[in-house]
Scaffold this active site. Structure first.
Site, PDB file in Angstrom:
ATOM      1  CG  ASN A  10      -1.680   1.258   1.417  1.00  0.00           C
ATOM      2  OD1 ASN A  10      -1.845   2.030   0.459  1.00  0.00           O
ATOM      3  ND2 ASN A  10      -2.173   1.505   2.626  1.00  0.00           N
ATOM      4  CE  LYS A  12       0.533   3.469   4.816  1.00  0.00           C
ATOM      5  NZ  LYS A  12       0.299   3.541   6.230  1.00  0.00           N
ATOM      6  CG  HIS A  97      -5.731   1.532   5.062  1.00  0.00           C
ATOM      7  ND1 HIS A  97      -5.255   2.535   5.875  1.00  0.00           N
ATOM      8  CD2 HIS A  97      -4.711   0.656   4.903  1.00  0.00           C
ATOM      9  CE1 HIS A  97      -3.985   2.273   6.185  1.00  0.00           C
ATOM     10  NE2 HIS A  97      -3.637   1.139   5.607  1.00  0.00           N
ATOM     11  CD  GLU A  99      -2.798   5.370   6.751  1.00  0.00           C
ATOM     12  OE1 GLU A  99      -2.791   5.504   5.518  1.00  0.00           O
ATOM     13  OE2 GLU A  99      -1.844   4.862   7.388  1.00  0.00           O
ATOM     14  CD  GLU A 171      -3.311  -2.979   7.160  1.00  0.00           C
ATOM     15  OE1 GLU A 171      -2.166  -3.100   6.738  1.00  0.00           O
ATOM     16  OE2 GLU A 171      -4.049  -2.024   6.877  1.00  0.00           O
ATOM     17  N   GLY A 177       2.511   1.984  10.631  1.00  0.00           N
ATOM     18  CA  GLY A 177       3.429   3.113  10.488  1.00  0.00           C
ATOM     19  C   GLY A 177       4.117   3.510  11.779  1.00  0.00           C
ATOM     20  CB  SER A 213       5.447  -1.940  11.765  1.00  0.00           C
ATOM     21  OG  SER A 213       4.964  -0.628  12.020  1.00  0.00           O
ATOM     22  N   GLY A 235       4.972   1.308   4.574  1.00  0.00           N
ATOM     23  CA  GLY A 235       6.282   1.957   4.406  1.00  0.00           C
ATOM     24  C   GLY A 235       7.319   1.110   3.687  1.00  0.00           C
TER      25      GLY A 235
HETATM   26  C1  PEP Z   1      -0.598  -0.045   5.800  1.00  0.00           C
HETATM   27  O1  PEP Z   1      -0.605   1.096   5.353  1.00  0.00           O
HETATM   28  O2  PEP Z   1      -1.522  -0.800   5.490  1.00  0.00           O
HETATM   29  C2  PEP Z   1       0.497  -0.467   6.665  1.00  0.00           C
HETATM   30  C3  PEP Z   1       0.440  -1.652   7.209  1.00  0.00           C
HETATM   31  O3  PEP Z   1       1.544   0.432   6.859  1.00  0.00           O
HETATM   32  P1  PEP Z   1       2.987   0.125   7.539  1.00  0.00           P
HETATM   33  O4  PEP Z   1       3.511  -1.156   6.928  1.00  0.00           O
HETATM   34  O5  PEP Z   1       3.823   1.302   7.190  1.00  0.00           O
HETATM   35  O6  PEP Z   1       2.758  -0.032   9.006  1.00  0.00           O
END
Ligand code: PEP
Length: 250
Positions: A10, A12, A97, A99, A171, A177, A213, A235
Site C-alpha cells: 500500500n 498510500k 483501511h 486511515e 491491521e 506506520g 510495520s 512503508g
Molecule cells: C498499511 O498502510 O496498510 C500499513 C500496514 O503500513 P505500515 O507497513 O507502514 O505499518
C-alpha cells in the site's frame, strides 16, 4: 504442496506516475514470477495506469486502488468509482483501511456498500480490519474486529459477493506506520478468530493478510502463523529492494 502467499504493498499518498515507473523498473528485475506467490500493489489512483502498463505480462503482479466510492457515477467531487478503477486496469481495491476509517470517517456501513460496489465492478475487495490501542487495552479487540467484519459476513451470507474473490487484512491500528508489530502469536490468534468467523459463512479459505510495520526482518516470522496467508505492507513497500526481500520471505 506449499500454499500461495500474498504480498501486498500500500503506497498510500506516495509516488507519482514517473516514480511508479522507476519503482517497477527495479522491482520486477529483482523478483521472478513464482507459482506460490501473488503480489498486489495499491498505488495512488493517478499512478494506476502507469503501474498496470509496467506490470503487463506479469500475471503474478496485480494493481489495485486504495479507495473507491460505492456509486457508479455522479456529483461526488474527488471520488472515483469501482467501475472507473476497473476501466483503468485496476484489479483490486482496499476497503476500510484504518486511515480511511480514522482520518476520513469511513463508517462500517460505507465499507459494506464499497464491498458490494467493488465486487459488482469485478474488483477484488481487500477488507482491512483492526483495533486501536485503546480498544486493545480495554479488551475489545476481538469485538471491534468482528463488527468491522460484519458487512463482509453479511455479503457472504447473502451470496452478495464471490467467496473466491475477496481478502481480509488484519491491521491493528497501533501497529500501522509506528514500527510496532503485533507479536507473531497475537497476529496468529486474531487471524484464527477471523478464520472461525469466515468459516461460519463457508468462507474459511478467504486469504488473511497481516499488516502493521511489516519489514524484511520480521516478515518470515509473521508469515509462520498457520492462518497468516500474506502481508499488507505500507512503508516498506516503497523501496524496491526492501519489498523484494519481503516478497522472498517464507
Ligand atoms: C498499511 O498502510 O496498510 C500499513 C500496514 O503500513 P505500515 O507497513 O507502514 O505499518
Amino acid at each position: 504442496m506449499s500454499r500461495t502467499l500474498v504480498f501486498a504493498g500500500n503506497w498510500k499518498m506516495h509516488k507519482a506516475p514517473a516514480d511508479a515507473r522507476s519503482f517497477f523498473d527495479e522491482f520486477l528485475g529483482r523478483i521472478a514470477p513464482a507459482g506460490d506467490r501473488r503480489i498486489i500493489f495499491f498505488p495512488p489512483a493517478l499512478a494506476v495506469p502507469t503501474a498496470v502498463e509496467a506490470c503487463s505480462g506479469r500475471s503474478d503482479v496485480e494493481i489495485g486502488v486504495q479507495h473507491i466510492h460505492w456509486e457508479e457515477l455522479g456529483a461526488f467531487t474527488g471520488e472515483i468509482s469501482a467501475g472507473m478503477a476497473r476501466a483503468a486496469g485496476a484489479q483490486a481495491s482496499l476497503i476500510g483501511h484504518s486511515e480511511r476509517r480514522h482520518l476520513f470517517g469511513e463508517t462500517v456501513g460505507e465499507t459494506g456498500k464499497k464491498l458490494q460496489a467493488a465486487s459488482r465492478a469485478g474488483l477484488l475487495p481487500v477488507l482491512c480490519v483492526g483495533e486501536t490501542i485503546d480498544e486493545r487495552r480495554a479488551d475489545r479487540a476481538e469485538q471491534v474486529v468482528r463488527e468491522q467484519l460484519e458487512p463482509l459476513l453479511d455479503c457472504l451470507r447473502g451470496n452478495g459477493i464471490s467467496r473466491d474473490r475477496v481478502m481480509v487484512a488484519y491491521e491493528p491500528v497501533w501497529a500501522i506506520g509506528t514500527g510496532e508489530t503485533a507479536s507473531p502469536d497475537d497476529a496468529q490468534e486474531m487471524h484464527a478468530r477471523i478464520r472461525a468467523l469466515l468459516d461460519e459463512v463457508d468462507a474459511a479459505h478467504v486469504p488473511l493478510l497481516y499488516g502493521g510495520s511489516v519489514k524484511p526482518e520480521n516478515a518470515s516470522v509473521l508469515l509462520s502463523g498457520e492462518d497468516v496467508d500474506g502481508v499488507l505492507v505500507g512503508g516498506a513497500s516503497l523501496e524496491p529492494s526492501s519489498f523484494a526481500r519481503i516478497c522472498d520471505a517464507r
